[in-house]
Design a protein around this motif. Structure first.
Motif, mmCIF file in Angstrom:
data_model
loop_
_atom_site.group_PDB
_atom_site.id
_atom_site.type_symbol
_atom_site.label_atom_id
_atom_site.label_comp_id
_atom_site.label_asym_id
_atom_site.label_seq_id
_atom_site.Cartn_x
_atom_site.Cartn_y
_atom_site.Cartn_z
ATOM 1 N N UNK A 141 -59.455 -67.200 -67.355
ATOM 2 C CA UNK A 141 -58.717 -66.096 -67.979
ATOM 3 C C UNK A 141 -58.263 -66.504 -69.376
ATOM 4 N N UNK A 142 -57.929 -65.502 -70.182
ATOM 5 C CA UNK A 142 -57.403 -65.763 -71.517
ATOM 6 C C UNK A 142 -55.980 -66.304 -71.434
ATOM 7 N N UNK A 143 -55.651 -67.117 -72.405
ATOM 8 C CA UNK A 143 -54.306 -67.691 -72.486
ATOM 9 C C UNK A 143 -53.274 -66.613 -72.802
ATOM 10 N N UNK A 144 -52.135 -66.737 -72.146
ATOM 11 C CA UNK A 144 -50.948 -65.949 -72.496
ATOM 12 C C UNK A 144 -49.772 -66.918 -72.564
ATOM 13 N N UNK A 145 -48.665 -66.537 -73.189
ATOM 14 C CA UNK A 145 -47.501 -67.438 -73.256
ATOM 15 C C UNK A 145 -47.035 -67.949 -71.894
ATOM 16 N N UNK A 146 -47.362 -67.209 -70.834
ATOM 17 C CA UNK A 146 -46.952 -67.647 -69.490
ATOM 18 C C UNK A 146 -47.616 -68.967 -69.100
ATOM 19 N N UNK A 147 -48.712 -69.300 -69.765
ATOM 20 C CA UNK A 147 -49.449 -70.524 -69.433
ATOM 21 C C UNK A 147 -49.147 -71.679 -70.391
ATOM 22 N N UNK B 110 -58.160 -69.406 -83.347
ATOM 23 C CA UNK B 110 -58.696 -70.096 -82.187
ATOM 24 C C UNK B 110 -58.428 -69.341 -80.894
ATOM 25 N N UNK B 111 -58.897 -69.932 -79.805
ATOM 26 C CA UNK B 111 -58.770 -69.297 -78.493
ATOM 27 C C UNK B 111 -58.477 -70.376 -77.452
ATOM 28 N N UNK B 112 -57.816 -69.960 -76.387
ATOM 29 C CA UNK B 112 -57.537 -70.870 -75.275
ATOM 30 C C UNK B 112 -57.909 -70.152 -73.981
ATOM 31 N N UNK B 113 -58.579 -70.890 -73.080
ATOM 32 C CA UNK B 113 -58.912 -70.344 -71.764
ATOM 33 C C UNK B 113 -58.193 -71.156 -70.693
ATOM 34 N N UNK B 114 -57.829 -70.468 -69.639
ATOM 35 C CA UNK B 114 -57.127 -71.101 -68.523
ATOM 36 C C UNK B 114 -57.932 -70.888 -67.248
ATOM 37 N N UNK B 115 -58.100 -71.966 -66.467
ATOM 38 C CA UNK B 115 -58.793 -71.867 -65.176
ATOM 39 C C UNK B 115 -57.750 -71.742 -64.086
ATOM 40 N N UNK B 116 -57.897 -70.683 -63.282
ATOM 41 C CA UNK B 116 -56.994 -70.457 -62.159
ATOM 42 C C UNK B 116 -57.733 -70.722 -60.855
ATOM 43 N N UNK B 117 -57.090 -71.474 -59.975
ATOM 44 C CA UNK B 117 -57.630 -71.672 -58.625
ATOM 45 C C UNK B 117 -56.566 -71.203 -57.656
ATOM 46 N N UNK C 276 -53.388 -70.324 -59.407
ATOM 47 C CA UNK C 276 -52.596 -71.391 -60.020
ATOM 48 C C UNK C 276 -53.373 -72.002 -61.173
ATOM 49 N N UNK C 277 -52.730 -72.188 -62.366
ATOM 50 C CA UNK C 277 -53.442 -72.809 -63.493
ATOM 51 C C UNK C 277 -53.735 -74.281 -63.225
ATOM 52 N N UNK C 278 -55.018 -74.612 -63.188
ATOM 53 C CA UNK C 278 -55.420 -75.987 -62.876
ATOM 54 C C UNK C 278 -56.296 -76.600 -63.969
#
Length: 316
Positions: A168-174, A212-219, A222-224
């Motif tokens: 997923x795309x980065x948000x301030x929550x991450x 730039x861009x940031x991606x977050x992997x959720x499993x 949960x961000x892992x």
């Protein structure tokens, strides 16, 4: 056989063990039938020695596909039974040569009739089956030598779990997860540097606001894992793959691979021709991943990180 019919292929080890136990029990009775004092597990060693030549334990183990300790134990048992004798090699006193004793040689002639009858009995069983067990065993052994059952199960586990991963795309929550995941791996192998704090303390201003861009992997939500595509001010490279980090607890789920591909897909969509990255060769799994993603080593750029000793690029 209702248990095995119900469980199916999951019980392959147990079913093969039961078949082995059944045949081994019969084998013991067969030796008694022919008045031969032989433990079934000794037979491969006996057969090799029955060819007439003295042999080392190492050579016997290699020929029959057993471990050295296993063959050594069998030899000891056969020596105790008087079937085998050991002596020092005349040309190399460090080696023990093993051969059949006179008592063991007597069995060589005596056992021929048993060989004939056993072979005929097995042929009769094969004639009444639709599948050739011997050929099937050979095929299974060949395939498992190429890749073990353990390795195959590992791959299935990795594939199943990777399908639960969301990028997923980065948000301030991450933001906290972005920092904590990176600090964890950097601190494990190296020391946090000034450039790390700039990116991790303010990803919005340092990475996102600069293009730039940031991606977050959720499993399981949960961000892992995290990874960034940083806009570069460089005549050759427009973007850098950076700040990839995966939680040790979530490794083995193809998260790095999924993040890396998401970053490269994003770079392509932005019209980038190349993506750059920096790393350290001590991170062997990471370097292997980058090669798998298509990155190749380049030389010549100055890095803001002391820990950097390898630079790579991916031509898109």
């Amino acid at each position: 056989m209702s248990f095995y019919d119900t469980i199916g292929k999951l019980a392959i080890g147990s079913r093969l063990r039961q078949l082995t136990d059944m045949i081994t029990e019969d084998a013991a009775q067969i030796y008694q039938q022919y008045d031969i004092d032989m433990n079934p597990k000794w037979w491969p060693v006996f057969y090799v020695l029955s060819k007439g030549e003295a042999n080392t334990i190492t050579a016997i183990a290699k020929e029959i596909g057993h471990s050295h300790p296993s063959v050594s134990k069998i030899i000891s048992e056969m020596v105790d039974k008087g079937l085998v004798k050991e002596k020092k090699d005349k040309t190399d006193g460090r080696r023990n040569m093993v051969s059949l004793s006179p008592k063991g040689k007597e069995i060589t002639d005596k056992i021929e009739a048993q060989y004939t009858d056993v072979n005929n009995a097995i042929e009769a069983i094969s004639a009444n089956t639709r599948n050739d067990l011997w050929e099937a065993i050979g095929e299974w052994e060949f395939l498992l030598e190429q890749k073990s059952l353990f390795r195959r199960v590992q791959e299935q586990k990795k594939d199943r779990e990777s399908r639960k991963v969301q990028i997923v795309d980065y948000t301030p929550a991450y933001q906290q997860a972005f920092k904590e995941l990176n600090v964890e791996w950097i601190s494990t192998y190296f020391t946090m540097e000034e450039a790390d704090y700039k990116a991790l303390d303010n990803p919005q201003g340092y990475i996102l606001d600069n293009g730039g861009y940031i991606f977050v992997a959720l499993y399981e939500d949960k961000p892992v894992g995290v990874c960034a595509l940083i806009k570069m001010k460089d005549p050759e490279y427009e973007y850098e793959l950076a700040k990839m980090a995966v939680s040790p607890a979530a490794q083995g789920k193809s998260i790095g691979w999924l993040l890396g591909n998401a970053i490269l897909d994003k770079a392509r969509s932005l019209g980038a021709k190349k993506v750059y990255l920096e790393s350290n060769t001590i991170l062997k799994p990471a370097i292997s991943l980058y090669h798998k993603l298509g990155f190749e080593r380049v030389i010549g750029h100055t890095s803001p990180y002391e820990r950097c000793n390898i630079q790579m690029e991916r031509v898109l």
